[in-house]
Write an enzyme that holds these catalytic residues in place. Structure first.
Site, PDB file in Angstrom:
ATOM      1  CB  ILE A  11      -0.961   0.006   1.182  1.00 34.54           C
ATOM      2  CG1 ILE A  11      -2.120   0.883   0.904  1.00 34.54           C
ATOM      3  CG2 ILE A  11      -0.380   0.365   2.364  1.00 34.54           C
ATOM      4  CD1 ILE A  11      -3.431   0.700   1.817  1.00 34.54           C
ATOM      5  CG  ASN A  24      -1.689   2.227  17.203  1.00 42.49           C
ATOM      6  OD1 ASN A  24      -1.837   3.389  17.602  1.00 42.49           O
ATOM      7  ND2 ASN A  24      -0.621   1.713  17.014  1.00 42.49           N
ATOM      8  CG  ASP A  34      -0.043   2.216  12.522  1.00 41.83           C
ATOM      9  OD1 ASP A  34       0.011   3.447  11.949  1.00 41.83           O
ATOM     10  OD2 ASP A  34      -0.300   2.274  13.618  1.00 41.83           O
ATOM     11  CB  SER A 122     -10.068  -5.073  11.592  1.00 39.29           C
ATOM     12  OG  SER A 122     -10.353  -4.165  12.465  1.00 39.29           O
ATOM     13  N   GLY A 124      -5.120  -8.106  10.398  1.00 40.94           N
ATOM     14  CA  GLY A 124      -3.911  -8.423  10.859  1.00 40.94           C
ATOM     15  C   GLY A 124      -4.051  -8.972  12.377  1.00 40.94           C
TER      16      GLY A 124
END
Length: 177
Positions: A11, A24, A34, A122, A124
């Site tokens: 990504i 998070n 993230d 959500s 992972g």
């Protein structure tokens, strides 16, 4: 109508207006998508996230909401951070997962973004089963009014790609029948 595309890949390499970060609640980086976005995007993203935490999001970004920052060194203009729910077998949190996609598209519209890349939010460390996450993500994007012309799901790995491809084929089949 929003065009939905699927691609396998990273990504952080997507040339789109906005990349969605499966963040998070701290907004200060983490693992998975993230961590990759913060590492590749550079310190500009973290600096803006710290400003958000010092302001309206002092307690963190609530699950299902979204907020935008610069994309730093990514080949996108913005990063839209959203916090997905942790999967639970005892509590239905599918509405919270759908909220991540709706909120992200709302923020994209506010920014004027026309191309948006999403990860599988959500799936992972938050443990959401891939098939169910794909169904929720695609149904929500298809049902959400938006000015975004392309939503690209950027999927890391064959399992994710297969799950999203199957959910997309099912959604398109039911839309025609």
């Amino acid at each position: 109508m929003t065009r939905i595309t699927l691609t396998r890949g990273d990504i952080t390499e997507q040339h789109v207006d906005a990349v969605v970060n499966a963040a998070n609640s701290s907004l200060l980086g983490g693992g998975g998508v993230d961590g990759a976005i913060h590492r590749r995007g550079g310190p500009e993203i973290l600096a803006e996230c710290r400003r958000l935490r010092a302001g309206d999001y002092g307690k963190g970004l609530p699950t299902g909401q979204a907020v935008a920052t610069t994309a730093g060194r990514l080949p996108a203009r913005w990063v839209i951070h959203t916090v997905g729910p942790v999967y639970s077998v005892s509590r239905d949190r599918s509405g919270e997962l759908a909220d991540c996609y709706r909120s992200s598209l709302r923020v994209a519209d506010e920014l004027g973004a026309r191309t948006v890349a999403f990860p599988a939010v959500s799936t992972g460390v938050y443990g959401w089963p891939m098939d169910d996450a794909a169904r929720i993500a695609l149904a929500t994007v298809r049902a959400t009014p938006t000015e975004v012309s392309e939503v690209r799901f950027v999927l890391f790995g064959e399992e994710a790609y297969r799950a999203f491809a199957a959910a997309l084929a099912e959604a398109e089949g039911s839309a025609q029948g």
